[in-house]
Design an enzyme around this catalytic site. Structure first.
Site, mmCIF file in Angstrom:
data_model
loop_
_atom_site.group_PDB
_atom_site.id
_atom_site.type_symbol
_atom_site.label_atom_id
_atom_site.label_comp_id
_atom_site.label_asym_id
_atom_site.label_seq_id
_atom_site.Cartn_x
_atom_site.Cartn_y
_atom_site.Cartn_z
ATOM 1 N N GLN A 73 0.861 -1.189 0.000
ATOM 2 C CA GLN A 73 0.000 0.000 0.000
ATOM 3 C C GLN A 73 0.901 1.244 0.000
ATOM 4 O O GLN A 73 1.550 1.531 1.008
ATOM 5 C CB GLN A 73 -0.869 -0.036 1.266
ATOM 6 N N GLY A 74 0.943 1.957 -1.109
ATOM 7 C CA GLY A 74 1.811 3.139 -1.209
ATOM 8 C C GLY A 74 1.028 4.419 -0.972
ATOM 9 O O GLY A 74 0.689 5.126 -1.930
ATOM 10 N N SER A 76 1.621 6.583 2.401
ATOM 11 C CA SER A 76 2.409 7.541 3.189
ATOM 12 C C SER A 76 3.650 8.008 2.438
ATOM 13 O O SER A 76 4.283 7.242 1.700
ATOM 14 C CB SER A 76 2.860 6.906 4.500
ATOM 15 N N SER A 88 4.794 -1.268 3.951
ATOM 16 C CA SER A 88 4.903 -2.659 4.418
ATOM 17 C C SER A 88 4.870 -3.606 3.217
ATOM 18 O O SER A 88 4.148 -3.352 2.248
ATOM 19 C CB SER A 88 3.739 -3.003 5.350
ATOM 20 N N GLU A 122 -9.180 -1.060 6.558
ATOM 21 C CA GLU A 122 -7.969 -1.266 7.355
ATOM 22 C C GLU A 122 -8.231 -1.131 8.859
ATOM 23 O O GLU A 122 -7.531 -1.709 9.671
ATOM 24 C CB GLU A 122 -6.929 -0.234 6.912
ATOM 25 N N SER A 124 -2.699 7.347 12.629
ATOM 26 C CA SER A 124 -2.344 7.464 14.053
ATOM 27 C C SER A 124 -3.599 7.626 14.920
ATOM 28 O O SER A 124 -4.662 8.017 14.443
ATOM 29 C CB SER A 124 -1.409 8.652 14.258
ATOM 30 N N ASN A 125 -3.435 7.326 16.218
ATOM 31 C CA ASN A 125 -4.583 7.421 17.127
ATOM 32 C C ASN A 125 -5.092 8.857 17.269
ATOM 33 O O ASN A 125 -6.286 9.077 17.476
ATOM 34 C CB ASN A 125 -4.202 6.848 18.495
ATOM 35 N N GLU A 126 -4.198 9.833 17.145
ATOM 36 C CA GLU A 126 -4.660 11.233 17.232
ATOM 37 C C GLU A 126 -5.619 11.523 16.064
ATOM 38 O O GLU A 126 -6.666 12.129 16.252
ATOM 39 C CB GLU A 126 -3.469 12.212 17.175
#
Ligand SMILES: Cc1cc2nc3c(=O)[nH]c(=O)nc-3n(C[C@H](O)[C@H](O)[C@H](O)COP(=O)(O)OP(=O)(O)OC[C@H]3O[C@@H](n4cnc5c(N)ncnc54)[C@H](O)[C@@H]3O)c2cc1C
Length: 375
Positions: free
Chosen positions: A129-130, A132, A164, A247, A358-360
């Site tokens: 998965q590209g 980021s 990944s 996801e 991210s969790n934020e």
């Protein structure tokens, strides 16, 4: 066992899946995976993808007409939990199965479905998965990897990071900018890119735990044909949201539940007799079981995408924070027999509150889209 409202069909499914897992999970993985090299582990994970397909457990919730098994998310969740309990490997083709396949079913053309789905489900093709980039992670709408229109397709130039499975991948679900002047969210396009081309340069990144799951990927004049654009030019944001919703949902939470449950059991076995830890252990224990409870509750809402989204939104934040806390207590109280495990888990779980968004950022999503709070 996680179950939705329905009864016997799911119980039958669960007992055949359990029997299949018992005889199929490789002994070498179940008993010795800690001593396998990364390459040996990857070989087993690759074969596991093929076993899943042969056994009829790949694409469980994809419609039969697309080569799936025609079950619902409930069966995906049941299988994820049973596979975790049976200590099954995590296949290398998981991004294709979990992200690319449902995205193509939702947005792909007939030609894309027939070209890619079978190879994804059989584990013959591995996907990465590209999304980021060095300057665009949380701010996904700000990706700068450029797709320039040429005759018959696009040329891709730019850099992706934290990708990944890139080292093993045959194809990439790539988000790139097609129009630098278009408004935010209208400037992106999702491509199905062949990784075996000149101009794809992969540099693995070593993690603090010693593993090397992800890589930095440089694209220099890499060609993607028009037929490998998903939806249309400028629709990348919409398609990316389908990818991200898959996801962060209940299936991922169910398999994480099993891993967290195992760590919780280990913690209890070493600290359960010590009264000073009782309150802390009981509180962690209750939170572990809340994951399973919330997954079960969300399954009842599977038919209503808005309510399902609302019910599953909290899961990723909840399990990742909890797992970090369990690993912290494990490391704090480790002895000679458990220190290697807890050191590894401590380092690995640092990433859990970052990957898949991210969790934020996830808390922002919950406050705006679930609770309806102002920005
Ligand atoms: C193990 C692992 C595997 C990964 N695999 C992949 C993969 O396969 N493919 C892929 O594309 N990416 C992958 N990622 C990348 C992951 O999606 C990003 O790391 C994540 O989205 C955060 O982006 P960033 O690292 O650029 O951090 P940044 O976006 O720079 O954020 C830095 C910090 O600022 C906070 N922050 C940023 N914006 C806001 C805001 N608006 N409000 C509140 N806080 C904010 C973030 O929460 C974070 O704590 C992976 C990451 C990890 C750790």
């Amino acid at each position: 066992m996680v179950e939705s409202n329905d009864g016997s069909g799911q119980r039958d499914f669960a007992s055949s899946a359990q029997a299949w897992l018992e005889e199929s999970v490789p002994k070498r993985w179940r008993e010795n995976r800690g001593s396998l090299s990364e390459d040996e582990g990857n070989e087993i994970r690759r074969e596991w993808d093929r076993q899943l397909y042969r056994g009829g457990y790949s694409g469980l919730s994809l419609p039969k007409e697309f080569g799936g098994q025609g079950f619902g998310v409930a069966e995906e969740v049941i299988f994820a939990e049973l596979a975790g309990r049976a200590q099954a490997p995590d296949g290398l083709a998981r991004i294709g199965r979990i992200l690319t396949a449902p995205t193509l079913v939702a947005h792909g053309t007939e030609q894309q479905l027939s070209k890619y789905l079978q190879k994804i489900l059989s584990g013959d093709e591995i996907w990465c998965q590209g999304f980021s980039e060095p300057d665009a992670g949380s701010d996904l709408a700000g990706v700068k990897c450029r797709a320039t229109k040429v005759d018959g397709g696009y040329l891709i130039n730019g850099r992706k990071i934290w990708t990944s499975f890139a080292r093993h991948a045959d194809r990439c679900l790539l988000l790139a900018q097609t129009d630098a002047d278009a408004p935010r969210y209208k400037n992106l396009t999702l491509f199905l890119l062949d990784m075996h081309q000149p101009g794809v340069d992969i540099s693995p990144i070593r993690q603090s735990s010693g593993l090397s799951h992800f890589a930095e990927v440089q694209f220099t004049d890499v060609f993607v044909a028009d037929e490998d654009v998903v939806a249309g030019e400028g629709d990348g944001w919409k398609v990316a949201m389908t990818v991200l919703t898959n996801e962060r949902g209940g299936v991922e939470a169910a398999s994480r539940y099993v891993e967290i449950r195992a760590d919780m059991d280990l913690l209890r076995a070493s600290l359960g007799e010590q009264p000073e830890y009782k309150l802390r252990l009981d509180s962690l224990e209750a939170r572990v079981e809340l994951i399973r409870w919330q997954v079960s509750k969300s399954l009842a809402l599977e038919e209503d995408p808005t309510e399902y989204f609302r019910a599953t939104s909290i899961l990723k934040v909840f399990w990742s924070d909890l797992w970090k806390e369990i690993a912290e207590l494990g490391l704090e109280t480790a002895d000679g027999t458990t220190v290697d495990h807890w050191r590894f888990q401590y380092l690995e779980t640092r990433a859990a509150s970052i990957y898949s968004g991210s969790n934020e950022i996830q808390r922002n999503i919950i406050s705006e889209r679930v609770l309806g709070m102002p920005r």
